[in-house]
Scaffold this active site. Structure first.
Site, PDB file in Angstrom:
ATOM      1  N   LEU A  48      39.292  79.540  28.688  1.00  0.00           N
ATOM      2  CA  LEU A  48      38.583  79.080  29.870  1.00  0.00           C
ATOM      3  C   LEU A  48      38.178  80.254  30.760  1.00  0.00           C
ATOM      4  O   LEU A  48      38.955  81.183  30.966  1.00  0.00           O
ATOM      5  CB  LEU A  48      39.446  78.098  30.674  1.00  0.00           C
TER       6      LEU A  48
ATOM      7  N   ASP B 138      45.506  78.870  29.391  1.00  0.00           N
ATOM      8  CA  ASP B 138      44.166  78.269  29.384  1.00  0.00           C
ATOM      9  C   ASP B 138      43.484  78.490  28.034  1.00  0.00           C
ATOM     10  O   ASP B 138      42.266  78.565  27.958  1.00  0.00           O
ATOM     11  CB  ASP B 138      43.313  78.853  30.517  1.00  0.00           C
TER      12      ASP B 138
END
Length: 381
Positions: free
Chosen positions: A256, A298
């Site tokens: 991300l 992430d």
């Protein structure tokens, strides 16, 4: 091959240089990150690729000290294990403490990378921290024997610490009493079961509890997505199906973009919420036969099972980036993130299934370096 003293830094690989150094030993948790920051192209040769899988950092003491002070050895080992367990679950807190108290040369980004990089090395979801087996030490010894750095008649007897403190007398008495009680209880239980079999537990209830336990052991508690162990199982199945049906399987490595800013700006509750939303978007954007998994932090992985064309993977990657980039509402705020995706396809880019994961990860970093919120299909160029 010419061995030279270690320079202590991966900068010795930078070109052009006067050192003439072509390769260096390094920690997976630090040097790749530094090399990327310094724009040094690099390739990692992992000993595990050659089935050389040694224990990393091992705590030693003398047998003399261990025999005289076993309680100290036990206390030291327990403290280290508890410390690592806490560190793996509270990496952000530990990074802040290191920065505040020890003034390291690394910044928060480098320390955060290191904290995430060591998690899969522990494999604590498969084996307990601190566990060592005689079998593995024998394999390590055999490797040294093959390299002629250890005699063939070596032994690991007494090599691993075991607390040899004798049990008190009351423990033996308790065991005998417990055995008698268990014998009595067993006799009564057999008698009761013979009279009334209708009191047995429902098989459906047992099955349901088993399924719940198995699910919790293989899925991420926050997002509900499969974790590393189940991901490897699904990837093995996808590769086997590709071989049988003459098709392809793709690995999409997702990181991300802007997630750290979400935590810093809105707090970890917002970060957890975003991870759940992203997980939902991943599942909605892929087929039922595909798999979305969370590696930690992430980072996510998507397995595309049984794709007929190599063009299918880039189409899905674009679809995932578009879905993840959609604004997310949280407590009267709008959160925007992106995603960098690396794509590698089996057997197009490699006929070795385990190599595809590394190639997808490498392609993801190329996507992030090229401007983020993009995808890159693996290329050797």
């Amino acid at each position: 091959m010419k061995l030279v003293p270690h320079t202590g830094t991966v900068e010795s690989l930078k070109r052009p240089n006067e050192s003439g150094i072509d390769a260096t030993t390094a920690y997976l948790s630090t040097e790749p990150f530094l090399a990327t920051q310094l724009n040094i192209p690099h390739h990692i040769f992992n000993p595990r690729d050659l089935n050389i899988d040694f224990y990393g950092d091992t705590l030693f003491t003398s047998s003399h000290f261990a025999d005289l002070h076993p309680e100290t050895v036990v206390a030291m080992r327990s403290s280290l294990i508890k410390g690592w367990q806490y560190a793996l679950k509270n990496s952000d807190e530990l990074v802040s403490i290191i920065l505040a108290k020890y003034y390291p040369k690394k910044d928060r980004l480098a320390l955060s990378y290191e904290s995430q990089a060591i998690i899969p090395l522990f494999a604590s979801d498969i084996v307990d921290i601190g566990f060592m087996s005689h079998r593995r030490w024998h394999e390590i010894g055999s490797a040294f024997v093959k390299s002629e750095t250890l005699k063939q008649d070596y032994t690991v007897d007494g090599f691993l610490f075991e607390n040899k403190e004798p049990l008190p007398t009351w423990v033996y008495n308790l065991l005998v009493a417990s055995l008698l009680i268990m014998t009595l209880i067993t006799s009564i239980a057999v008698y009761i079961l013979g009279i009334n079999r209708r009191l047995t537990l429902s098989l459906e209830q047992i099955k349901e509890q088993k399924e719940i336990i198995e699910y919790q052991a293989t899925h991420d508690t926050l997002t509900g997505l499969p974790e590393l162990r189940l991901l490897h199982e699904r990837w093995d199945n996808a590769v086997s199906r590709a071989d049988r049906e003459d098709s392809r399987a793709a690995m999409l490595f997702i990181d991300l973009d802007g997630f750290k800013l979400v935590n810093d700006t809105h707090g970890h509750h917002a970060g957890d919420f975003v991870l759940k939303v992203v997980s939902s978007k991943l599942n909605k954007s892929i087929r039922n036969v595909d798999t979305a998994a969370r590696l930690g932090g992430d980072e996510f992985v998507v397995i595309l099972d049984c794709i007929k064309s190599i063009e299918d993977a880039p189409l899905i990657a674009n679809k995932l980036i578009a879905a993840i980039s959609q604004p997310i509402s949280f407590n009267n705020s709008v959160i925007s993130i992106g995603a960098s995706i690396g794509v590698a396809i089996y057997p197009v880019h490699s006929s070795k299934p385990e190599e595809i994961i590394k190639l997808a990860d490498l392609s993801m970093y190329k996507a992030k370096k090229s401007g983020k919120n993009k995808f890159k299909v693996y290329s050797s160029n």
